[in-house]
Write an enzyme that holds these catalytic residues in place. Structure first.
Site, PDB file in Angstrom:
ATOM      1  N   TYR A 163      -1.287  -9.193  -8.633  1.00 57.48           N
ATOM      2  CA  TYR A 163      -2.684  -8.762  -8.489  1.00 57.48           C
ATOM      3  C   TYR A 163      -3.555  -9.665  -9.350  1.00 57.48           C
ATOM      4  O   TYR A 163      -3.614  -9.514 -10.568  1.00 57.48           O
ATOM      5  CB  TYR A 163      -2.868  -7.304  -8.889  1.00 57.48           C
ATOM      6  CG  TYR A 163      -2.053  -6.318  -8.069  1.00 57.48           C
ATOM      7  CD1 TYR A 163      -1.531  -6.659  -6.829  1.00 57.48           C
ATOM      8  CD2 TYR A 163      -1.795  -5.034  -8.561  1.00 57.48           C
ATOM      9  CE1 TYR A 163      -0.778  -5.744  -6.087  1.00 57.48           C
ATOM     10  CE2 TYR A 163      -1.052  -4.123  -7.814  1.00 57.48           C
ATOM     11  CZ  TYR A 163      -0.542  -4.489  -6.579  1.00 57.48           C
ATOM     12  OH  TYR A 163       0.207  -3.584  -5.860  1.00 57.48           O
TER      13      TYR A 163
ATOM     14  N   HIS B 193       8.761  -5.923  -6.125  1.00 55.02           N
ATOM     15  CA  HIS B 193       7.605  -5.713  -5.249  1.00 55.02           C
ATOM     16  C   HIS B 193       7.950  -5.964  -3.779  1.00 55.02           C
ATOM     17  O   HIS B 193       7.512  -5.246  -2.888  1.00 55.02           O
ATOM     18  CB  HIS B 193       6.479  -6.662  -5.691  1.00 55.02           C
ATOM     19  CG  HIS B 193       5.115  -6.225  -5.287  1.00 55.02           C
ATOM     20  ND1 HIS B 193       3.981  -6.658  -5.914  1.00 55.02           N
ATOM     21  CD2 HIS B 193       4.689  -5.388  -4.319  1.00 55.02           C
ATOM     22  CE1 HIS B 193       2.910  -6.103  -5.349  1.00 55.02           C
ATOM     23  NE2 HIS B 193       3.317  -5.338  -4.374  1.00 55.02           N
TER      24      HIS B 193
ATOM     25  N   SER C  95      -1.501   3.224  -0.840  1.00 53.02           N
ATOM     26  CA  SER C  95      -2.512   3.262   0.237  1.00 53.02           C
ATOM     27  C   SER C  95      -2.523   4.602   0.973  1.00 53.02           C
ATOM     28  O   SER C  95      -2.517   4.639   2.205  1.00 53.02           O
ATOM     29  CB  SER C  95      -2.286   2.116   1.235  1.00 53.02           C
ATOM     30  OG  SER C  95      -2.444   0.871   0.618  1.00 53.02           O
TER      31      SER C  95
ATOM     32  N   LEU D 211      -4.858   6.469   1.445  1.00 50.12           N
ATOM     33  CA  LEU D 211      -6.111   6.591   2.186  1.00 50.12           C
ATOM     34  C   LEU D 211      -6.259   5.473   3.224  1.00 50.12           C
ATOM     35  O   LEU D 211      -7.376   5.167   3.671  1.00 50.12           O
ATOM     36  CB  LEU D 211      -7.308   6.573   1.222  1.00 50.12           C
ATOM     37  CG  LEU D 211      -7.418   7.814   0.339  1.00 50.12           C
ATOM     38  CD1 LEU D 211      -8.477   7.643  -0.738  1.00 50.12           C
ATOM     39  CD2 LEU D 211      -7.714   9.053   1.189  1.00 50.12           C
ATOM     40  N   GLY D 212      -5.118   4.864   3.605  1.00 50.17           N
ATOM     41  CA  GLY D 212      -5.188   3.834   4.635  1.00 50.17           C
ATOM     42  C   GLY D 212      -6.111   2.690   4.268  1.00 50.17           C
ATOM     43  O   GLY D 212      -6.869   2.198   5.099  1.00 50.17           O
ATOM     44  N   ARG D 213      -6.070   2.268   2.998  1.00 50.52           N
ATOM     45  CA  ARG D 213      -6.886   1.165   2.471  1.00 50.52           C
ATOM     46  C   ARG D 213      -8.388   1.426   2.640  1.00 50.52           C
ATOM     47  O   ARG D 213      -9.181   0.513   2.819  1.00 50.52           O
ATOM     48  CB  ARG D 213      -6.508  -0.162   3.144  1.00 50.52           C
ATOM     49  CG  ARG D 213      -5.038  -0.500   2.950  1.00 50.52           C
ATOM     50  CD  ARG D 213      -4.659  -1.840   3.524  1.00 50.52           C
ATOM     51  NE  ARG D 213      -3.228  -2.060   3.381  1.00 50.52           N
ATOM     52  CZ  ARG D 213      -2.630  -2.547   2.300  1.00 50.52           C
ATOM     53  NH1 ARG D 213      -3.358  -2.858   1.243  1.00 50.52           N
ATOM     54  NH2 ARG D 213      -1.322  -2.717   2.269  1.00 50.52           N
ATOM     55  N   GLY D 214      -8.764   2.707   2.610  1.00 47.75           N
ATOM     56  CA  GLY D 214     -10.181   3.079   2.697  1.00 47.75           C
ATOM     57  C   GLY D 214     -10.570   3.647   4.053  1.00 47.75           C
ATOM     58  O   GLY D 214     -11.582   4.328   4.176  1.00 47.75           O
TER      59      GLY D 214
ATOM     60  N   SER E  64     -10.949   7.396   4.174  1.00 47.37           N
ATOM     61  CA  SER E  64     -12.050   7.991   3.408  1.00 47.37           C
ATOM     62  C   SER E  64     -13.397   7.658   4.017  1.00 47.37           C
ATOM     63  O   SER E  64     -14.337   8.430   3.909  1.00 47.37           O
ATOM     64  CB  SER E  64     -12.011   7.548   1.935  1.00 47.37           C
ATOM     65  OG  SER E  64     -11.831   6.167   1.843  1.00 47.37           O
TER      66      SER E  64
END
Length: 340
Positions: A63, A131, A210, A212-215, A218
């Site tokens: 990251y 990872h 994830s 939230l499905g990468r946003g 939401s």
């Protein structure tokens, strides 16, 4: 502010690790999801999460690369913060000339761990994940080196991310695996067939990333329009126009149930993951304190078996269009390693 008592503690896996039932994914603060956020704001967010009882922090050396671990390390420097948190980081992915490479050879494992310890400014890592699985190296050799790092006290527990059921079994035979991190949400359910049952059979905790499905779960399909050009999500198959048109109906249906329940669509999606079992922890990421507090609120949303079924029927009605990732990175489907 949500009080610490609202975030219950759970045992993650059967090796003794105890974490908050909801964690915090830190990736988006530094990488992949548009511009890097101001450091002091992100340090304040992490500390706010810990104060609220969200003590399970998730980062990785890729990251940034590296900058997110440095950021998390700064957040841990406060009074007694390190003692309160369960720190998870990962190794194995490396950027070479703009492409992801996967490494799991013992020398790399050790060098990556030493470097992460230094960036994080800590003496040990609570949970250290591979990872992605290096398909050139028998998994037993990678885990053998991680086992040595446990014996030396540099890491407390071993995890895998995006590993197949058979790879998990082989790894667990060398040293107990504490947790497997996988993408699991209302619109990412491919892990339910083999991976989840394997983890449960072996007493391995499940960490859902994830959730939230990468946003998407939401904000719905419209959030794609507001992403900057350098946002990794713009490349993902699920978010391409031809798939998005189909997928947006999932969000709309989930939203309708949330409205009836009096919670946000994001809280409903998180509550669905929470109710998968006491061996599941999710790590939604955010860069906003208001979202952090809303996500904590999902812990008190309870769904009836009928509501769970209704949600699942929507998400599976005609399936989700588009893969979770493009071709630039491997997933559990491509994680078989050669025999020892």
């Amino acid at each position: 502010m949500a009080g610490g008592e609202q975030v219950r503690r759970i045992k993650l896996g059967s090796q003794g690790l105890e974490v908050s039932a909801q964690g915090l994914g830190c990736m988006g603060m530094s990488a992949y999801y548009g511009p890097t956020r101001p450091e002091e704001e992100m340090v304040a967010l992490i500390r706010r999460a810990v104060a609220a009882g969200v003590t399970f922090l998730d980062t990785s050396d890729i990251y940034g690369p590296f900058t997110n671990e440095i950021l998390v390390g700064k957040a841990l420097k406060g009074d007694g913060v390190r003692e309160k948190v369960q720190l998870a980081t990962k190794f194995g992915l490396k950027l070479e000339a703009g492409n992801f490479e996967v490494h799991g050879d013992p020398a790399y494992v050790r060098a990556a761990c030493e470097a992460s310890l230094e960036r994080l400014g800590v003496d040990y890592i609570d949970l250290y994940y591979q990872h992605r699985i290096d398909t050139k190296i028998p998994i037993e050799l990678t885990i053998g080196e991680l086992k040595k790092l446990v014996e030396e006290g540099k890491i407390k527990y071993i995890g895998l991310s995006e590993a197949s059921a058979s790879t998990i079994r082989r790894a667990h035979a060398v040293h107990p695996i504490t947790a497997v991190q996988i993408e699991w949400s209302l619109w990412a359910r491919d892990v339910e067939q083999d991976i989840i049952p394997t983890c449960r059979e072996l007493g391995i905790g499940i960490v859902a990333y994830s959730p939230l499905g990468r946003g998407f779960l939401s904000s719905g399909a419209s959030f794609i329009e507001n992403l900057t050009e350098d946002d990794y999500r713009k490349k993902l198959p699920r978010f391409q126009a031809e798939n998005l048109e189909h997928n947006k109906s999932i969000f709309e249906k989930v939203s309708a149930i949330a409205a009836k329940k009096g919670c946000s669509t994001a809280q409903l999606a998180l509550a669905w993951v929470h109710q998968q079992g006491n061996d599941v922890v999710m790590i939604p990421g955010t860069t906003k304190i208001s979202n952090l507090e809303s996500n904590i609120g999902a812990l008190s949303v309870k769904l009836s078996p009928e509501e769970m079924g209704e949600l699942e029927a929507y998400a599976l009605a005609d399936g989700v269009k588009g893969g979770r990732y493009g071709d630039d990175i491997t997933t559990w489907n491509q994680s078989e390693t050669p025999p020892l």
